[in-house]
Design a protein around this motif. Structure first.
Motif, PDB file in Angstrom:
ATOM      1  N   ALA A  63       0.810  -0.937   0.320  1.00 47.37           N
ATOM      2  CA  ALA A  63       0.410  -0.509   0.117  1.00 47.37           C
ATOM      3  C   ALA A  63       0.607   1.586   0.319  1.00 47.37           C
ATOM      4  N   GLU A  64       1.851   1.172   1.090  1.00 47.27           N
ATOM      5  CA  GLU A  64       2.557   2.103   1.325  1.00 47.27           C
ATOM      6  C   GLU A  64       3.549   2.668  -0.278  1.00 47.27           C
ATOM      7  N   LYS A  65       4.127   1.590  -0.887  1.00 44.56           N
ATOM      8  CA  LYS A  65       4.206   1.471  -2.373  1.00 44.56           C
ATOM      9  C   LYS A  65       3.710   2.324  -3.783  1.00 44.56           C
ATOM     10  N   ILE A  66       2.305   1.707  -4.008  1.00 41.50           N
ATOM     11  CA  ILE A  66       1.307   2.378  -4.073  1.00 41.50           C
ATOM     12  C   ILE A  66       0.903   4.092  -4.243  1.00 41.50           C
ATOM     13  N   ARG A  67       0.429   4.336  -2.575  1.00 42.99           N
ATOM     14  CA  ARG A  67       0.563   5.597  -2.194  1.00 42.99           C
ATOM     15  C   ARG A  67       1.836   6.696  -2.884  1.00 42.99           C
ATOM     16  N   ALA A  68       2.660   6.043  -3.109  1.00 45.46           N
ATOM     17  CA  ALA A  68       4.026   6.983  -3.373  1.00 45.46           C
ATOM     18  C   ALA A  68       4.244   7.389  -5.045  1.00 45.46           C
ATOM     19  N   ASN A  69       4.011   5.713  -5.163  1.00 46.19           N
ATOM     20  CA  ASN A  69       4.015   5.622  -7.449  1.00 46.19           C
ATOM     21  C   ASN A  69       2.835   6.237  -7.795  1.00 46.19           C
ATOM     22  N   SER A  70       1.688   5.978  -7.411  1.00 50.90           N
ATOM     23  CA  SER A  70       0.949   6.072  -8.125  1.00 50.90           C
ATOM     24  C   SER A  70      -0.620   6.788  -7.261  1.00 50.90           C
ATOM     25  N   ASP A  71      -1.657   7.474  -8.754  1.00 45.62           N
ATOM     26  CA  ASP A  71      -2.381   8.760  -7.904  1.00 45.62           C
ATOM     27  C   ASP A  71      -3.286   7.751  -7.998  1.00 45.62           C
ATOM     28  N   VAL A  72      -3.695   6.976  -8.785  1.00 45.04           N
ATOM     29  CA  VAL A  72      -4.961   6.579  -9.259  1.00 45.04           C
ATOM     30  C   VAL A  72      -5.002   4.702  -9.038  1.00 45.04           C
ATOM     31  N   LEU A  73      -6.222   3.990  -7.991  1.00 47.40           N
ATOM     32  CA  LEU A  73      -5.915   2.450  -7.578  1.00 47.40           C
ATOM     33  C   LEU A  73      -6.974   1.773  -8.663  1.00 47.40           C
ATOM     34  N   PRO A 105      -4.272   7.939  -2.566  1.00 45.06           N
ATOM     35  CA  PRO A 105      -4.408   8.257  -4.184  1.00 45.06           C
ATOM     36  C   PRO A 105      -6.309   7.780  -3.861  1.00 45.06           C
ATOM     37  N   GLU A 106      -7.064   8.059  -5.192  1.00 45.55           N
ATOM     38  CA  GLU A 106      -7.933   7.844  -5.675  1.00 45.55           C
ATOM     39  C   GLU A 106      -7.685   6.266  -5.462  1.00 45.55           C
ATOM     40  N   VAL A 107      -9.080   5.877  -5.379  1.00 44.44           N
ATOM     41  CA  VAL A 107      -9.514   4.996  -5.790  1.00 44.44           C
ATOM     42  C   VAL A 107     -10.916   4.415  -6.432  1.00 44.44           C
ATOM     43  N   TYR A 108     -10.855   3.443  -7.264  1.00 46.00           N
ATOM     44  CA  TYR A 108     -11.919   3.224  -8.087  1.00 46.00           C
ATOM     45  C   TYR A 108     -12.198   1.874  -8.426  1.00 46.00           C
ATOM     46  N   PHE A 109     -13.291   1.528  -8.699  1.00 44.98           N
ATOM     47  CA  PHE A 109     -14.484  -0.202  -9.064  1.00 44.98           C
ATOM     48  C   PHE A 109     -14.163  -0.631  -9.503  1.00 44.98           C
ATOM     49  N   ILE A 110     -13.754  -1.381 -10.246  1.00 47.68           N
ATOM     50  CA  ILE A 110     -14.273  -1.229 -11.725  1.00 47.68           C
ATOM     51  C   ILE A 110     -13.983  -3.024 -11.729  1.00 47.68           C
ATOM     52  N   GLY A 111     -15.065  -3.850 -13.364  1.00 50.23           N
ATOM     53  CA  GLY A 111     -14.570  -5.327 -12.671  1.00 50.23           C
ATOM     54  C   GLY A 111     -16.062  -5.430 -12.077  1.00 50.23           C
ATOM     55  N   MET A 123     -11.857   5.187 -16.821  1.00 46.39           N
ATOM     56  CA  MET A 123     -10.600   4.539 -17.658  1.00 46.39           C
ATOM     57  C   MET A 123     -10.309   6.388 -18.012  1.00 46.39           C
ATOM     58  N   SER A 124     -10.840   7.268 -18.566  1.00 48.61           N
ATOM     59  CA  SER A 124     -10.898   8.541 -18.789  1.00 48.61           C
ATOM     60  C   SER A 124     -10.169   8.969 -17.561  1.00 48.61           C
ATOM     61  N   LEU A 125     -11.377   8.704 -15.969  1.00 50.32           N
ATOM     62  CA  LEU A 125     -10.536   9.143 -14.965  1.00 50.32           C
ATOM     63  C   LEU A 125      -9.263   8.882 -14.861  1.00 50.32           C
ATOM     64  N   CYS A 126      -8.839   8.320 -15.477  1.00 49.75           N
ATOM     65  CA  CYS A 126      -6.914   7.513 -14.966  1.00 49.75           C
ATOM     66  C   CYS A 126      -5.902   9.018 -16.208  1.00 49.75           C
ATOM     67  N   GLU A 127      -6.814   9.542 -17.000  1.00 50.37           N
ATOM     68  CA  GLU A 127      -5.397  10.399 -18.009  1.00 50.37           C
ATOM     69  C   GLU A 127      -4.867  11.253 -16.832  1.00 50.37           C
ATOM     70  N   GLY A 128      -3.284  11.011 -17.604  1.00 47.72           N
ATOM     71  CA  GLY A 128      -2.738  12.485 -16.902  1.00 47.72           C
ATOM     72  C   GLY A 128      -2.004  11.348 -15.824  1.00 47.72           C
ATOM     73  N   LYS A 129      -2.629  10.592 -14.910  1.00 49.84           N
ATOM     74  CA  LYS A 129      -1.980  10.332 -13.750  1.00 49.84           C
ATOM     75  C   LYS A 129      -1.695   8.884 -13.349  1.00 49.84           C
ATOM     76  N   ARG A 130      -0.938   8.631 -12.481  1.00 53.70           N
ATOM     77  CA  ARG A 130      -0.329   7.465 -12.265  1.00 53.70           C
ATOM     78  C   ARG A 130      -0.790   6.607 -11.489  1.00 53.70           C
ATOM     79  N   VAL A 131      -1.196   5.317 -12.673  1.00 53.19           N
ATOM     80  CA  VAL A 131      -1.869   4.486 -12.135  1.00 53.19           C
ATOM     81  C   VAL A 131      -1.448   2.565 -11.434  1.00 53.19           C
ATOM     82  N   SER A 132      -1.972   2.526 -10.847  1.00 55.84           N
ATOM     83  CA  SER A 132      -1.788   0.885  -9.914  1.00 55.84           C
ATOM     84  C   SER A 132      -3.071   0.096 -10.045  1.00 55.84           C
ATOM     85  N   VAL A 133      -2.958  -1.122 -10.201  1.00 55.11           N
ATOM     86  CA  VAL A 133      -3.941  -2.268 -10.004  1.00 55.11           C
ATOM     87  C   VAL A 133      -4.045  -3.267  -9.023  1.00 55.11           C
ATOM     88  N   ASN A 134      -4.934  -3.230  -9.054  1.00 54.33           N
ATOM     89  CA  ASN A 134      -5.029  -4.802  -7.701  1.00 54.33           C
ATOM     90  C   ASN A 134      -6.731  -5.476  -8.533  1.00 54.33           C
TER      91      ASN A 134
END
Ligand code: PA5
Length: 445
Positions: A63-73, A105-111, A123-134
């Motif tokens: 979680a710390e790694k994602i918080r440091a390198n991502s704007d969106v999960l 980070p913003e957290v969005y639920f899909i799938g 996906m359009s909300l991810c534009e210009g933001k650093r993304v990670s996926v769980n």
């Protein structure tokens, strides 16, 4: 500590509770020894992840790694692989957590559906933001999540290249089996395990719920500590505890002809907790033509829609009110207005929280006068520790209620029926046989 109040209801009283003692004692034994149906799915009882355990440390590090390198999960999952995480985040951080400038980070639920428009919007909300996926799937083969993940994988690889995309992807799945596990091993994703003995709807306190919650900035130590403390209390109190009383009360209501339980909250932030509760109880008990239909409402909003039905409609339901006991210190205070044009000066100095409490009590009494019975669950309120307590309370209540009802609370055989038809209609290899017949039936609809 979670409390339960049932006094002054018509159907539930000390005597009715006593009548269930035999069934409750049996349910208690099943829960504590695993000698009931589905007894090999009791992993949630002792908490899949303990605060401070090796797994918890690893979850927090990811979680710390994602918080440091991502704007969106992006969290990909459905049912038990999604509802709990969303419920915890929305309750503790509000449904507006993605818009609030908290630095988390913003957290969005899909799938969790086949909606292309929802997928495209996220996906359009991810534009210009650093993304990670769980990506979360116990079976690793659930179609809604697998389709979304295939699309997201393509997006991540085209954006970051294969290596970085893999570094930004976390898989929460079975320890050994399933297409997702094989894919994760082949691609080198960091993996978290959903234990064999924890079913999807009981998995929020494993990595399934903990990783997204920790990324959203939730104190998962406190969440787990609350659950652990509630566990100690409930498992060390024989058959005399609030969770068992609630479980019995539900069955008494069902016997009295109430076929639906409506979980009532007066806090819109609790809405997804209501969704989570519906899955927990609906999937655990709705089988063998038995079970209460679980519904949920948010008052006072829904008093202006469903309130009429609850007050005066057919008496098929009872209400279970979830009441936080701690006042919200940030609740806005109604200001005084010298002109009092709106006639609201009788509320000057009251907090919205105080007004909400009066709305709750006034409604409860009105509904009871109208013949709708209600139960009350009391818990601390909007903090991670109290929510952990409440989640564990619901786990134990649900298991006990299902056993008292006489079903296996831990399987979900009915969920397969739609999948079989859907796969046949989509032409999935191995499911060809029923296709023609289904298409004929469809043409006759
Ligand atoms: O509670 C359950 O077991 C189900 O609701 C599952 O969580 C849901 O069907 C998703 O399954 P999976 O995690 O295998 O993708």
């Amino acid at each position: 500590m979670v409390g339960f109040k049932y006094k002054q209801t018509q159907s539930v009283n000390d005597e009715a509770l006593r009548d269930y003692f035999g069934k409750l004692a049996e349910a208690d034994r099943h829960i504590k020894t695993g000698d009931g149906r589905g007894g090999d799915f009791l992993g949630w009882r002792d908490l899949g992840v303990r605060p401070g355990s090796e797994e918890h440390v690893r979850i927090k590090a990811a979680a710390e790694k994602i918080r440091a390198n991502s704007d969106v999960l992006l969290v990909i999952g459905i049912g038990g692989s999604y509802l709990g995480a969303r419920a915890v985040i929305e309750y503790l951080k509000t449904p507006y957590h993605n818009q609030l400038k908290t630095g988390d980070p913003e957290v969005y639920f899909i799938g969790n559906s086949f909606s292309g428009s929802e997928f495209n919007a996220v996906m359009s909300l991810c534009e210009g933001k650093r993304v990670s996926v769980n990506v979360i799937s116990k079976s690793g083969t659930t179609t809604e999540s697998a389709v979304a993940f295939r699309l997201v994988r393509e997006y991540m690889e085209s954006r970051y290249g294969k290596k970085e995309a893999a570094e930004r992807t976390y898989a929460t799945t079975d320890a050994r089996r399933g297409a997702l596990k094989s894919l994760a091993d082949a691609e080198g994703y960091e993996c978290f395990v959903i234990p064999d003995d924890v079913g999807g709807r009981f998995s929020v306190l494993t990595a399934v719920g903990l990783l997204p919650a920790a990324v959203a900035g939730i104190d998962t130590d406190a969440l787990l500590k609350g659950a652990c403390d509630e566990r100690e209390r409930l498992l060390n109190s024989g058959t005399a505890n609030a969770a068992y009383e609630y479980a019995v009360a539900r069955n008494i209501m069902l016997d009295a002809g109430k076929t639906s339980e409506v979980l009532v909250s007066y806090d819109p932030d609790f809405r997804f907790m209501g969704e989570w509760y519906k899955q927990l109880f609906g999937e655990s008990e709705g089988k063998e033509n038995k079970g209460l239909f679980p519904a949920s409402v948010t008052y006072s909003s829904d008093l202006h829609s469903l309130g009429q039905f609850v007050q005066e409609g057919s008496k098929v339901l009872f209400e279970t009110i979830v009441r936080p006991v701690n006042a919200d210190p940030s609740s806005p205070v109604v200001p005084n207005d010298a002109a009092n044009g709106d006639g609201l000066n009788f509320l000057s100095g009251s907090t919205m929280d105080m007004i909400n409490e009066k709305a709750m009590m006034g409604t409860l009494l009105a509904h009871r006068d109208g013949g709708t019975e209600s139960l009350i669950i009391e818990f601390g309120g909007k903090d991670a520790y109290s929510l952990g307590e409440l989640i564990y309370f619901f786990f134990i209540s649900c298991a006990a209620s299902g056993y008292i009802l006489g079903v296996n609370p831990f399987d979900q055989p009915g969920v397969e029926a739609y999948k079989k038809n859907m796969f046949a209609l989509l032409g999935k290899p191995g499911y060809e046989q029923g296709k023609e017949e289904l298409e004929k039936k469809i043409s006759e609809i």
